[in-house]
Motif scaffolding. Structure first.
Motif, PDB file in Angstrom:
ATOM      1  N   LYS A   2       0.833  -1.200   0.000  1.00 52.17           N
ATOM      2  CA  LYS A   2       0.000   0.000   0.000  1.00 52.17           C
ATOM      3  C   LYS A   2       0.872   1.257   0.000  1.00 52.17           C
ATOM      4  CE  LYS A   2      -3.886  -2.110   2.379  1.00 52.17           C
ATOM      5  NZ  LYS A   2      -4.684  -2.134   3.592  1.00 52.17           N
ATOM      6  N   LYS A   3       0.345   2.328  -0.565  1.00 51.14           N
ATOM      7  CA  LYS A   3       1.103   3.572  -0.710  1.00 51.14           C
ATOM      8  C   LYS A   3       1.546   4.122   0.651  1.00 51.14           C
ATOM      9  CE  LYS A   3       0.942   8.091  -2.906  1.00 51.14           C
ATOM     10  NZ  LYS A   3       0.187   9.020  -3.732  1.00 51.14           N
ATOM     11  N   LEU A   4       0.641   4.094   1.642  1.00 49.21           N
ATOM     12  CA  LEU A   4       0.978   4.614   2.963  1.00 49.21           C
ATOM     13  C   LEU A   4       2.077   3.773   3.616  1.00 49.21           C
ATOM     14  CD1 LEU A   4       0.442   6.696   5.154  1.00 49.21           C
ATOM     15  CD2 LEU A   4      -1.377   5.221   6.031  1.00 49.21           C
ATOM     16  N   THR A   5       1.990   2.451   3.454  1.00 47.69           N
ATOM     17  CA  THR A   5       3.029   1.573   3.994  1.00 47.69           C
ATOM     18  C   THR A   5       4.368   1.862   3.322  1.00 47.69           C
ATOM     19  OG1 THR A   5       1.364  -0.140   4.405  1.00 47.69           O
ATOM     20  CG2 THR A   5       3.664  -0.835   4.424  1.00 47.69           C
ATOM     21  N   GLN A   6       4.363   2.084   2.012  1.00 49.01           N
ATOM     22  CA  GLN A   6       5.596   2.399   1.284  1.00 49.01           C
ATOM     23  C   GLN A   6       6.189   3.716   1.768  1.00 49.01           C
ATOM     24  OE1 GLN A   6       7.285   0.441  -1.135  1.00 49.01           O
ATOM     25  NE2 GLN A   6       8.833   1.950  -0.582  1.00 49.01           N
ATOM     26  N   GLN A   7       5.333   4.705   2.048  1.00 48.76           N
ATOM     27  CA  GLN A   7       5.828   5.982   2.560  1.00 48.76           C
ATOM     28  C   GLN A   7       6.482   5.806   3.929  1.00 48.76           C
ATOM     29  OE1 GLN A   7       2.207   8.291   2.399  1.00 48.76           O
ATOM     30  NE2 GLN A   7       2.676   9.127   0.378  1.00 48.76           N
ATOM     31  N   ASN A  10       9.862   4.154   3.473  1.00 47.28           N
ATOM     32  CA  ASN A  10      10.859   5.131   3.019  1.00 47.28           C
ATOM     33  C   ASN A  10      11.344   6.001   4.176  1.00 47.28           C
ATOM     34  OD1 ASN A  10      10.568   4.143   0.418  1.00 47.28           O
ATOM     35  ND2 ASN A  10       9.211   5.776  -0.240  1.00 47.28           N
TER      36      ASN A  10
END
Length: 88
Positions: A2-7, A10
């Motif tokens: 998921k995008k939030l998990t990837q953020q 990072n």
């Protein structure tokens, strides 16, 4: 992932890099809580612990300062702090 998990991943990688290069951006408690939260999110997304460790990373490449230290022998075995969050 998921995008939030990837953020969050990072951000953790950025914190890892700054910490191991002698310029930490957050205190240990904040980092530990963020990392543990990210690990939980990744487990809920179906990642194994091995995949999580590979993604988040454990440690970093030593800086030039760190390479000047010699290994030390300890009378009492130094145990990992990794299990401090486990109830076992």
């Amino acid at each position: 992932m998921k995008k939030l998990t990837q953020q969050k991943l990072n951000t953790i990688k950025e914190y890892n890099n700054s910490y191991y290069n002698g310029t930490p951006q957050v205190d240990d408690l904040t980092y530990d809580l963020l990392r543990k939260g990210l690990e939980i999110e990744m487990k809920l997304e179906g990642f194994s612990q091995e995949e999580i460790d590979a993604e988040i990373g454990i440690g970093s490449t030593p800086t030039s300062i760190a390479t000047h230290f010699e290994k030390a022998e300890h009378e009492i075995k130094m145990l990992s702090l990794q299990n401090t969050f486990n109830l076992e």
